[in-house]
Design an enzyme around this catalytic site. Structure first.
Site, PDB file in Angstrom:
ATOM      1  N   ASP A 127      -8.631   2.285  -6.082  1.00  0.00           N
ATOM      2  CA  ASP A 127      -7.560   1.882  -4.827  1.00  0.00           C
ATOM      3  C   ASP A 127      -7.079   2.605  -4.767  1.00  0.00           C
ATOM      4  O   ASP A 127      -6.960   4.063  -5.131  1.00  0.00           O
ATOM      5  CB  ASP A 127      -6.830   0.139  -4.691  1.00  0.00           C
ATOM      6  N   ASN A 135      -9.116   5.672   0.251  1.00  0.00           N
ATOM      7  CA  ASN A 135      -8.063   5.921  -0.525  1.00  0.00           C
ATOM      8  C   ASN A 135      -7.658   6.346  -1.724  1.00  0.00           C
ATOM      9  O   ASN A 135      -8.209   7.494  -1.778  1.00  0.00           O
ATOM     10  CB  ASN A 135      -7.773   4.342  -1.429  1.00  0.00           C
ATOM     11  N   GLU A 163       0.949  -1.380  -0.031  1.00  0.00           N
ATOM     12  CA  GLU A 163      -0.292  -0.314  -0.216  1.00  0.00           C
ATOM     13  C   GLU A 163       0.859   1.167   0.232  1.00  0.00           C
ATOM     14  O   GLU A 163       2.209   1.233   0.151  1.00  0.00           O
ATOM     15  CB  GLU A 163      -0.806   0.093   1.041  1.00  0.00           C
TER      16      GLU A 163
END
Length: 250
Positions: free
Chosen positions: A225, A164, A24
Site C-alpha cells: 500500500d 499506491n 491515506e
C-alpha cells in the site's frame, strides 16, 4: 529485505483517538512540525502537531470537504494543492476556498484519485483507483503547470487497479509505483529534468492472497500500500492485511 539501520526497540503508538474511515497519504511537514493525511470516505483533510512524547494525546484538526480527497501537498508559495474525485484544486490557506486547477480526465462515477505526493522537483503527482476493482484502469498523473493559466494533467503510467506506493529514489533516477490489487511494485528510470519515464520493470512481486484466507490466519503477508524511500534509497512499504511494514533495499 534489508535492515541497514535496525530499530533497537520498535513500537507502535496510537496517535489519534478518533479513527479514520480510511486514512491515506500521510506526509510530514518539516517547517511546521506537523503530520498531515487524508480520510478519503470521511471527506476531510487532517493534521496534528506531533509531540516528542508519542504516548501523549495529540489534538487533530480537520478540514471538511464536499468530496473524497486522495492526497494533497503544501505549495511552495503557501496554501495547498489537493487531488479530489473531480480534479486537482488549489487553496491559499488551511480550510480556505478551493479553486479548480485541472478537471479529472476520467469517469468520476468509477474512478477517483488515491495516493500521491510531490516529486523532488516540486511537481504534484496523483494516481487513480478503479472502484469496481475488476480492471487495471488506474493511471498515474502529474500536474503540468508550464502554462500557469491552464494547468493540465499528464498521464505518465497506466495499468493499476489501486494506485499506491508512489516514491522516488534519493538520486532522483528511479520512480516507484504500486498496484495494491496486483500485489506488485513497479519501477522506472526517471529523467527528473525532462520528467520522462523509461525502462519499466517489476521491483517486487508479492504472493497473492490464498483462497479462503481470513485475517489472523497464517500464510499471507499482505499486499503493498503506502510507501516512502529513505535517504539510503530503501523502499519502505506498509502491507495492507499483512500487519507489517517492510524495508526493501534498492
Amino acid at each position: 529485505m534489508t535492515a541497514a539501520t535496525p530499530f533497537l526497540r520498535p513500537e507502535w503508538h496510537r496517535m489519534t483517538t478518533q479513527a479514520d474511515v480510511l486514512g491515506e497519504s500521510p506526509f510530514w511537514h518539516p517547517h511546521e512540525q506537523r503530520l498531515y493525511w487524508v480520510d478519503i470516505p470521511g471527506k476531510r483533510l487532517r493534521r496534528m502537531a506531533v509531540k516528542a512524547d508519542l504516548s501523549q494525546s495529540h489534538a487533530v484538526e480537520d478540514w471538511p470537504l464536499q468530496e473524497e480527497p486522495g492526497c494533497f501537498a503544501p505549495a511552495q508559495q503557501g496554501g495547498w494543492v489537493m487531488a479530489l474525485r473531480s480534479g486537482v484544486y488549489r487553496a491559499d490557506q488551511w480550510g480556505g476556498e478551493l479553486s479548480l486547477l485541472a478537471a479529472a480526465p476520467y469517469d468520476t462515477a468509477k474512478l477517483r484519485f488515491n495516493d500521491g505526493k510531490c516529486d523532488p522537483q516540486g511537481r504534484f503527482w496523483a494516481g487513480t483507483m478503479y472502484e469496481p476493482r475488476d480492471q487495471a484502469l488506474g493511471v498515474l498523473y502529474v500536474l503540468d503547470t508550464s502554462d500557469s493559466l491552464k494547468p493540465t494533467l499528464q498521464a505518465k503510467a497506466h495499468g493499476a487497479t489501486i494506485a499506491n506506493g508512489l516514491a522516488w529514489s534519493p538520486d532522483q533516477r528511479t520512480l516507484y509505483w504500486t498496484d495494491t490489487t496486483r500485489h506488485c511494485i513497479r519501477a522506472w528510470d526517471w529523467d527528473a529534468q525532462a520528467n520522462r519515464l523509461s525502462n519499466e520493470r517489476v521491483f517486487h512481486q508479492f504472493a497473492t492472497k490464498p483462497a479462503g484466507w481470513q485475517p489472523g490466519m497464517p500464510g499471507y503477508g499482505g499486499r503493498p500500500d503506502g510507501a516512502a524511500v529513505d535517504v539510503d534509497g530503501n523502499y519502505w512499504v506498509a502491507m495492507y492485511e499483512g500487519a507489517r511494514v517492510l524495508q526493501l533495499s534498492p
